[in-house]
Design a protein around this motif. Structure first.
Motif: not given
Length: 389
Positions: A193-195, A211-223, A279-285, A294-297
């Motif tokens: 994930i590149k923010i 970008s740090v706060l955004v990253g933290a929100q992504v992590i919380a959403g993913l969990q 969906e989480v990544v798109s929503g946080v953005a 997002l690159v999902y492999e």
């Protein structure tokens, strides 16, 4: 038992092979020395056919039984992996790795040596009908060497009808085995994930997109995906293991990067988790105004043992270790590219006890040479039972 006794006689030689391979670890597909070592041993044993270069650096040996096939199963495949890991060894063993930054920290040296020992015995006795195909695979540790060998025609070229794999198991007593029907190891997928936010002075955050706060929100959403989307009776793991952002305490960084791994035990949960991650990544953005790529492999699929072949493997392991020698293991969230072979053909994957050793992928790990007799005997008995004339 005659097989175990004969393998016990061979144990010192198999151990010597194992320790030689241990001293010269090689990574991924760059296993040229190990592959040459394997091919030379197979030639010495008198295998009917030896093929190199399958899946770039894989080696295959063909051993024909001296009895006619009984009309049922005719060809069985046995697989061992050859590659090491990019780990600095910390064992102080007299045969420790001679290659800086490389180590057999997963026991593939033992896997290779045990299958070589079985090949020697089978070529010597040939007390079976049909054909045993011994498969020495590169690049299990992240390179999908099994898929590469299959793509090169492994199954069709050698007529393999069933295929079996084995891995050592730290924490399982030597002489014991562990196996289960169905999913035994997880699928593994990777996310990057590149923010891109808006950087600026730490004292003026209202002028930035942090970008740090955004990253933290992504992590919380993913969990929240595992805890609030996946059925509690199913299994899934989302681990974000890298978070890179900034280089000064008073600068809000423009960019951040996250990397992680996702593990699941069914294709249905795998697809559900991928959908929710997107969906989480798109929503946080959308919520923060940051740009997030997002690159999902998708990586190795779920390792699924087939019921009939699991029963065969269980019976063989009991013959080698005794009635109480086989435990039913719970599924493991680690991944294994033998999964590709089990998608291509029926078969089973079993764990062979490594005793009270350091864990896999640990710099102090060492394959337990006392396990050689049991693992090698398992391979031999599997062929003789499955290809009984």
């Amino acid at each position: 038992m005659p097989i175990v006794n004969r393998v016990a006689d061979l144990q010192p030689e198999i151990q010597a092979w194992r320790r030689d391979i241990h001293q010269h670890p090689e990574l991924l597909y760059d296993v040229h020395r190990t592959a040459a070592f394997v091919a030379e041993r197979l030639k010495e044993f008198g295998c009917d056919e030896i093929v190199t270069g399958i899946g770039k650096t894989g080696v295959v040996g063909v051993i024909k039984g001296r009895k006619p096939a009984n009309g049922g199963l005719k060809v069985i495949g046995l697989r061992a992996d050859m590659d090491a890991l990019p780990i600095e060894e910390e064992t102080d063993l007299p045969y420790a790795s001679k290659a800086p930054g490389k180590m057999h920290a997963c026991g593939h040296d033992g896997h290779t040596a045990m299958l070589l020992g079985a090949a020697r015995y089978l070529a010597e006795t040939r007390n079976f009908g049909g054909t045993a195909v011994v498969i020495f695979q590169p690049a299990e540790e992240g390179g999908a060497g099994a898929a590469a060998m299959i793509k090169d025609g492994l199954m069709d070229r050698f007529g393999i009808e069933q295929v079996y794999g084995m891995h050592n198991g730290p924490g399982i007593p030597v002489g014991q085995f562990a196996i289960r029907t169905g999913a035994i190891m997880a699928a593994t997928d990777a996310i990057d994930i590149k923010i891109e936010g808006v950087g600026g002075h730490a004292a003026r955050p209202h002028k930035c997109i942090d970008s740090v706060l955004v990253g933290a929100q992504v992590i919380a959403g993913l969990q929240s995906i595992v805890s609030r989307t996946v059925d509690p009776l199913e299994s899934a793991v989302i681990s974000i293991c890298e978070f890179h952002a900034g280089n000064a305490r008073n600068v809000i960084p423009q960019t951040a990067e996250l990397r992680g791994t996702i593990r699941t035990l069914t294709e249905e949960v795998r697809s559900l988790v991928e959908q929710r991650v997107r969906e989480v990544v798109s929503g946080v953005a959308q919520m923060t105004g940051a740009k997030i790529d997002l690159v999902y492999e998708r990586g190795y699929p779920v390792t699924v043992n087939h019921p009939a072949q699991t029963d065969v493997a269980t019976r063989v392991a009991r013959e080698i270790g005794g009635e109480g020698a086989v435990a039913e293991t719970p599924p493991m969230m680690g991944a294994e590219d033998f999964s590709y072979m089990l998608e291509a053909r029926p078969g089973a994957f079993i764990f062979c006890g490594n005793g009270n050793s350091a864990g896999l992928h640990h710099p102090a790990y060492n394959f337990n040479d006392e396990a050689i007799v049991y693992g090698t005997s398992y391979w031999i008995k599997l062929v003789e039972n499955s290809l009984a004339a």
